[in-house]
Design an enzyme around this catalytic site. Structure first.
Site, PDB file in Angstrom:
ATOM      1  N   LYS A 150       0.864  -1.189   0.000  1.00  6.69           N
ATOM      2  CA  LYS A 150       0.000   0.000   0.000  1.00  6.69           C
ATOM      3  C   LYS A 150       0.891   1.226   0.000  1.00  6.69           C
ATOM      4  O   LYS A 150       1.975   1.171   0.578  1.00  6.69           O
ATOM      5  CB  LYS A 150      -0.924   0.012   1.222  1.00  6.69           C
ATOM      6  CG  LYS A 150      -1.841  -1.197   1.347  1.00  6.69           C
ATOM      7  CD  LYS A 150      -3.064  -1.095   0.475  1.00  6.69           C
ATOM      8  CE  LYS A 150      -3.852  -2.399   0.499  1.00  6.69           C
ATOM      9  NZ  LYS A 150      -5.066  -2.391  -0.290  1.00  6.69           N
ATOM     10  N   LYS A 176       1.923  -9.248  -1.723  1.00  6.23           N
ATOM     11  CA  LYS A 176       1.276  -9.245  -3.033  1.00  6.23           C
ATOM     12  C   LYS A 176       1.047  -7.841  -3.569  1.00  6.23           C
ATOM     13  O   LYS A 176       0.942  -6.884  -2.807  1.00  6.23           O
ATOM     14  CB  LYS A 176      -0.023 -10.053  -2.991  1.00  6.23           C
ATOM     15  CG  LYS A 176      -1.253  -9.338  -2.530  1.00  6.23           C
ATOM     16  CD  LYS A 176      -2.445 -10.266  -2.610  1.00  6.23           C
ATOM     17  CE  LYS A 176      -3.731  -9.672  -3.095  1.00  6.23           C
ATOM     18  NZ  LYS A 176      -3.920  -8.254  -3.204  1.00  6.23           N
ATOM     19  N   LYS A 306     -13.335  -5.219   6.263  1.00  7.05           N
ATOM     20  CA  LYS A 306     -14.023  -4.076   5.638  1.00  7.05           C
ATOM     21  C   LYS A 306     -14.996  -4.501   4.536  1.00  7.05           C
ATOM     22  O   LYS A 306     -15.775  -3.680   4.063  1.00  7.05           O
ATOM     23  CB  LYS A 306     -12.977  -3.111   5.055  1.00  7.05           C
ATOM     24  CG  LYS A 306     -12.276  -3.612   3.782  1.00  7.05           C
ATOM     25  CD  LYS A 306     -11.277  -2.618   3.221  1.00  7.05           C
ATOM     26  CE  LYS A 306     -10.682  -3.135   1.922  1.00  7.05           C
ATOM     27  NZ  LYS A 306      -9.574  -2.334   1.429  1.00  7.05           N
TER      28      LYS A 306
HETATM   29  C1  CAP Z   1      -7.001  -5.593   1.233  1.00  4.11           C
HETATM   30  C2  CAP Z   1      -7.163  -5.553  -0.250  1.00  4.11           C
HETATM   31  C3  CAP Z   1      -8.065  -6.596  -0.958  1.00  4.11           C
HETATM   32  C4  CAP Z   1      -9.395  -6.909  -0.341  1.00  4.11           C
HETATM   33  C5  CAP Z   1     -10.458  -7.419  -1.298  1.00  4.11           C
HETATM   34  C6  CAP Z   1      -7.690  -4.189  -0.582  1.00  4.11           C
HETATM   35  O1  CAP Z   1      -6.379  -4.435   1.713  1.00  4.11           O
HETATM   36  O2  CAP Z   1      -5.928  -5.666  -0.859  1.00  4.11           O
HETATM   37  O3  CAP Z   1      -8.192  -6.163  -2.271  1.00  4.11           O
HETATM   38  O4  CAP Z   1      -9.128  -7.838   0.627  1.00  4.11           O
HETATM   39  O5  CAP Z   1     -11.506  -8.034  -0.671  1.00  4.11           O
HETATM   40  O6  CAP Z   1      -7.096  -3.520  -1.409  1.00  4.11           O
HETATM   41  O7  CAP Z   1      -8.714  -3.822  -0.089  1.00  4.11           O
HETATM   42  P1  CAP Z   1      -6.518  -3.943   3.241  1.00  4.11           P
HETATM   43  P2  CAP Z   1     -11.742  -9.619  -0.645  1.00  4.11           P
HETATM   44  O8  CAP Z   1      -5.898  -5.003   4.073  1.00  4.11           O
HETATM   45  O9  CAP Z   1      -5.772  -2.653   3.281  1.00  4.11           O
HETATM   46  O10 CAP Z   1      -7.970  -3.770   3.492  1.00  4.11           O
HETATM   47  O11 CAP Z   1     -10.524 -10.256  -0.041  1.00  4.11           O
HETATM   48  O12 CAP Z   1     -12.952  -9.744   0.211  1.00  4.11           O
HETATM   49  O13 CAP Z   1     -11.966 -10.072  -2.027  1.00  4.11           O
HETATM   50 MG    MG Z   2      -6.466  -5.110  -2.814  1.00  5.70          MG
END
Ligand code: CAP
Ligand code: MG
Length: 408
Positions: A150, A176, A306
């Protein structure tokens, strides 16, 4: 018109069975609507046909059973001969095709699909699965811990590699790319992968642990393959793909290529058709298809994070991709809004055979990425030792800082 309703029908093990719920339009009965769905998703159309032979209708006709008008639900058994072996696109065009747009119904939900063993065997399935991933990373029992670099977009290639390195040093097994990071002007795929894999090697030497980098190869199919081949050439072990954005055909192509890479599946966009419980296709069905296609890891939801998706649903998906069938079990990935305070309830809900990912929950740590990753690892270690997180935090200051910011 011929009706396919057989109230007391017991499906054969060799048949594919789909569970539907319908919302009728005013002009049609429940039974008639089900017949329209069964016809349109198999051998018929809106009217009687002079081209459809009796024997064909008998041999290939679907059967509607388990009707429950109160719940508006029913099951349809399809003879397996209606489906092309090893083809997810053909399955989608049949059972997930025209029927969702028919004017006879206001809404249609495909809740679940039972795939017969013979059909399952016609797919490659995961190359590695849970066991293969654990072997590669040399982690036997505990949940794997990962992060997403991030900010989602904005870092250049070298900054990206540095953040990844810090996360590995702190204790992450996996780093990732984010789902929307592919190859942009400010961060080109080739350079990012080369730099980040170099940092992975350095982190492995310094920590003595196996580390993984999951580069996002999502692109137009031929370009995606080129990127995956490049990852392999650079010494990568993983490819990450956005399976909804790329499509199941591209995913199958990636798996068929058999580059020896572990496939991590991100599901961004699935909620466009899985979230409305009255209409569309359930995530459970998508997860079963992903296993057939051969992903090794799949995002399943985080229960406490979230994103939408409660305990029952996430457990059901987890069971479907890890349960016994002819294919290897897929590693469930919990991600989205997670941080060290959420680790204990997550493991209690799903067990240890999960990958826990935290993006904000690592890089948002008040003391930075290294300490953020450390805190995640501490939360997992504490849980594995059976020590409550507040107690473990008394001896681990990184964990304490994370709980101080986000709670538990
Ligand atoms: C998590 C994440 C994933 C989400 C998608 C994001 O980041 O990389 O894309 O998990 O949802 O960008 O939001 P954070 P899911 O840890 O900063 O929230 O796994 O339910 O498909
Ligand atoms: Mg993501």
């Amino acid at each position: 018109m011929r009706s396919f309703i057989r109230e007391k029908y017991k499906p054969k093990k060799s048949e594919l069975v789909a569970s539907f719920r319908v919302k009728l339009s005013n002009s049609i009965s429940f039974e008639k609507c089900l017949d329209s769905i069964a016809r349109e998703s198999s051998i018929g159309t809106w009217t009687e046909l002079c081209t459809l032979k009796k024997e064909t209708a008998h041999k290939l006709g679907p059967k509607i059973f388990d009707l429950n008008e109160q719940k508006s639900s029913a099951k349809i058994a399809y003879p397996i001969a209606l489906f092309e072996e090893g083809s997810i696109p053909q399955f989608l065009s049949s059972v997930c095709g025209n029927i969702f747009g028919m004017s006879d119904l206001k809404a249609l939900r495909l809740d679940d699909v039972f795939f017969p063993e013979e059909y399952i065997k016609s797919f490659k399935g995961p190359k590695y699965g849970i066991e293969g991933v654990r072997k590669t990373l040399r982690v036997k029992k505990r949940p794997l811990v990962g992060t997403i670099v991030k900010p989602k977009l904005g870092l250049n290639d070298k900054e990206h590699a540095k953040v990844a390195y810090n996360a590995w040093l702190g204790g992450c097994d996996i780093v990732k790319d984010d789902e929307n990071l592919t190859s942009m002007k400010f961060n080109k795929f080739g350079k990012r992968v080369a730099f980040t894999l170099k940092m992975r090697e350095k982190a492995e030497k310094e920590t003595g642990e196996r580390k993984a980098y999951m580069p996002n190869v999502t692109a137009e199919t031929m370009e995606m393959l080129k990127r995956a081949e490049y990852v392999k050439k650079q010494g990568g072990r993983y490819a990450m793909i956005d399976i909804i954005a790329s499509g199941f055909s591209a995913l199958q192509t990636l798996r068929e290529q058999d580059l020896g890479l572990i496939i991590h599946a991100h599901r961004a966009g699935h909620a466009a058709f899985t979230r409305n419980k009255q209409h569309g296709i359930s995530m459970l069905v998508i997860a079963k298809l992903a296993r057939l296609a051969g992903v090794d890891q799949l995002h399943v939801g985080a229960i406490f994070g979230k994103m939408e998706g409660g305990k029952r649903e996430v457990r059901e998906i987890t069971r479907a991709i890890t349960g016994k069938n002819a294919l290897k079990p897929v590693f469930p990935v919990c991600s989205g809004g997670l941080h060290p305070g959420k680790v204990s309830p997550l493991i209690k809900a799903l067990g240890c055979n999960i990958i826990i990912q935290a993006g904000g929950g690592v890089h948002g740590h008040p003391l930075g990425t290294i300490k953020g990753a450390k805190a995640m690892r501490q939360a997992i270690d504490g849980e594995m030792k059976g020590i409550p997180v507040q107690e473990y935090a008394l001896m681990h200051k990184e964990l304490a800082a994370a709980l101080g910011k986000w709670g538990f």
